[in-house]
Design a protein around this motif. Structure first.
Motif, PDB file in Angstrom:
ATOM      1  N   LEU A   1     -18.330  46.641  -5.173  1.00  0.00           N
ATOM      2  CA  LEU A   1     -16.893  46.789  -4.921  1.00  0.00           C
ATOM      3  C   LEU A   1     -16.628  48.028  -4.084  1.00  0.00           C
ATOM      4  O   LEU A   1     -15.810  47.992  -3.151  1.00  0.00           O
ATOM      5  CB  LEU A   1     -16.133  46.870  -6.242  1.00  0.00           C
TER       6      LEU A   1
ATOM      7  N   VAL B   1     -14.817  47.988  -0.454  1.00  0.00           N
ATOM      8  CA  VAL B   1     -13.629  48.767  -0.102  1.00  0.00           C
ATOM      9  C   VAL B   1     -13.901  49.611   1.140  1.00  0.00           C
ATOM     10  O   VAL B   1     -13.052  49.722   2.040  1.00  0.00           O
ATOM     11  CB  VAL B   1     -13.204  49.660  -1.289  1.00  0.00           C
TER      12      VAL B   1
ATOM     13  N   ALA C   1      -7.881  44.176  -7.329  1.00  0.00           N
ATOM     14  CA  ALA C   1      -7.914  45.019  -6.130  1.00  0.00           C
ATOM     15  C   ALA C   1      -7.022  44.453  -5.036  1.00  0.00           C
ATOM     16  O   ALA C   1      -6.294  45.194  -4.348  1.00  0.00           O
ATOM     17  CB  ALA C   1      -9.357  45.142  -5.638  1.00  0.00           C
TER      18      ALA C   1
END
Length: 535
Positions: free
Chosen positions: A331, A335, A516
């Motif tokens: 993750l 990002v 997210a």
């Protein structure tokens, strides 16, 4: 006009053209050349015949048409409540509407498989055509809602008010005055939805269950399953024709908010008394259609098997390394690459939008279509082209950390352009003329006049570029290595491995990605322009 000014204007056009030519055109040319080298003795017609392309085209267009009609019908009450009703939590509602659009299709496919095999198992449509249509509606309702509601709010309300003054009922005023002026927006939104559904991959692979085959899935099967590159390329060429036709159709409808009257946006009203009933119905409709599949996904993340035990093992596994990297580390990487892709998309998308805004006539029309092609092109085709191209590159180039962000940015640039062009058109030419008359150069005019006025649109464009890059799966899946795996690719890999533990990890990672994405969309909503367009 000075030489420096001319060079600056040429640079505005040249930078995005070179970027797209290299990052988009080169892989496709490589793919076509490989096909010619390995199948030069076979004509295009024979290759299409071998793959039963006519039938595939019919299924592709048929399911896309059904999905488009269904998305428009499902979106009607949501468009009304977004465009005409003022109520607490309206911003949260827009986040809920938008999140599905930017979710990876593999996540949507597995969410609908869980929904149709679980709570909706009685329908008997766990897979097949209608399951695909349902998932496509979930994915694309946001396109219809945002385009049509923005157009509705941009209509001059005085025309409808005049009809009501002359004695027309509310329904007759809408049917005779408002609805005809919304048809271009409905057409533009429908063309976009058709484009997205005709190039859908993850949803068809998961929910088609091998029975429903489209051009996109067959390209993957021919290229990766059988390594029949000429056949795969022939199907890709056919799909590109479909994409360009859909983009031309979108252009035909023109600017869906062209009827805007400066300073007079349709007012949203707070209902009173019984007027809250249809609002409650529309909100309940949103909960069923858009929140329901996500809720099932969240439940399955703690109960992977229907009727099985409740467990948090999926979330515990997010910190466990798989092939040297954990889902949480993935993750973080996702990002980071999404942020880099956002920066690249803005650096390329802003000059492209400026160039399209200044273009006139046929050049503007062609440029608008070309700018949108990367958004509709097959992710499988693009990814496979990159795979072949990078195989011929030096190791330092093929392993560059910029490869994945550049590919993700390529997918996001059309959205940046589509958001910024209407924003630039909304800037009064008199402001630019006044600044130029005072001696400001074109660059200074843009920095001091245009940029402050399109600031909110620029921020929203960056936000959309970020979430699209964060959820990109198709092309990235071809390029990811153990140390460059994004979260959508990890989810797809976990789903392909047997066992309840892998399913729980995939569900938990999907839930993490939904959170997210929702947070990023919430930021977009804070900064989005009040008068719309695509966003």
């Amino acid at each position: 006009m000075t030489v420096a000014t001319r060079l600056g204007r040429w640079a505005v056009v040249a930078v995005p053209v070179v970027f797209v030519a290299v990052l988009f055109g080169w892989p496709l040319v490589t793919l076509v050349r490989r096909a010619v080298d390995t199948g030069s003795d076979v004509g295009l017609a024979e290759l299409l015949s071998r793959t039963n392309a006519v039938a595939l085209l019919g299924v592709t267009l048929g399911q896309a048409a059904l999905s488009t009609v269904a998305a428009v019908v499902v979106a009607i009450p949501i468009v009304w409540v977004v465009a005409r009703v003022e109520f607490p939590g309206a911003g949260i509602l827009l986040v809920l509407v938008t999140v599905p659009f930017v979710l990876p299709t593999v996540v949507v496919g597995i969410a609908f498989r869980a929904l149709l095999d679980g709570p909706l198992g009685f329908t008997g449509i766990g897979s097949g055509l209608w399951a695909i249509v349902a998932a496509h509606v979930f994915l694309n309702v946001a396109v219809v809602v945002r385009v049509v509601s923005a157009a509705w709010r941009s209509l001059d309300p005085r025309v409808e008010e005049a009809a009501r003054t002359l004695g027309a009922s509310r329904f007759r005023a809408f049917a005779g005055v408002v609805a005809p002026r919304l048809l271009p927006a409905v057409g533009a939104a429908s063309a976009l939805v058709f484009l997205f559904c005709s190039t859908s991959f993850g949803v068809v692979v998961i929910l088609g269950n091998g029975v429903v085959r489209t051009l996109e899935t067959e390209i993957y099967t021919q290229a990766i399953g059988y390594f029949r590159i000429p056949e795969a390329v022939a199907l890709s060429m056919l799909q590109i024709v479909v994409v360009i036709a859909a983009l031309v159709l979108t252009r035909f409808f023109g600017d869906p908010v062209a009827d805007r009257t400066p300073g007079r946006l349709g007012a949203r009203r707070r209902p009173r008394g019984w007027g809250w009933m249809p609002v409650a119905g529309a909100v309940a409709w949103i909960a069923v259609v858009l929140v329901g599949p996500i809720a099932v996904l969240v439940v399955r993340s703690v109960r992977p098997r229907v009727g099985g035990a409740w467990t948090l093992d999926g979330y515990r596994s997010l910190g466990t390394s798989v092939n040297g990297v954990s889902p949480l580390e993935t993750l973080g990487y996702s990002v980071g690459t999404a942020a880099a892709a956002m920066a690249i998309a803005l650096l390329i998308g802003v000059p492209a939008a400026v160039g399209l805004h200044r273009a006139r006539g046929a050049a503007g029309a062609v440029g608008d279509v070309v700018a949108m092609v990367p958004l509709g092109i097959s992710a499988v085709t693009l990814g496979f082209g990159y795979l072949l191209l990078l195989a011929t590159m030096p190791t330092d180039v093929a392993a560059s950390p910029l490869v994945i962000p550049c590919v993700q940015a390529l997918i996001a640039i059309p959205v940046v352009v589509r958001i910024l062009v209407p924003a630039l058109r909304s800037v009064s030419p008199r402001l630019r003329d006044a600044a130029a008359a005072l001696g400001a150069s074109p660059r200074r005019v843009f920095m001091t006049v245009d940029l402050p006025l399109i600031g909110r649109s620029l921020t929203a464009a960056g936000g959309f570029a970020f979430v699209m890059a964060l959820g990109e799966f198709g092309a990235t899946s071809f390029l990811a290595r153990a140390d460059t795996t994004t979260l959508p690719v990890l989810i797809g890999s976990a789903l392909n491995r047997p066992g309840a533990d892998n399913l729980a990890t995939a569900m938990a990672a999907s839930t993490l990605l939904v959170i997210a994405t929702a947070l990023a969309i919430a930021v977009v909503e804070i900064f989005r322009p009040r008068s719309g367009g695509l966003i």
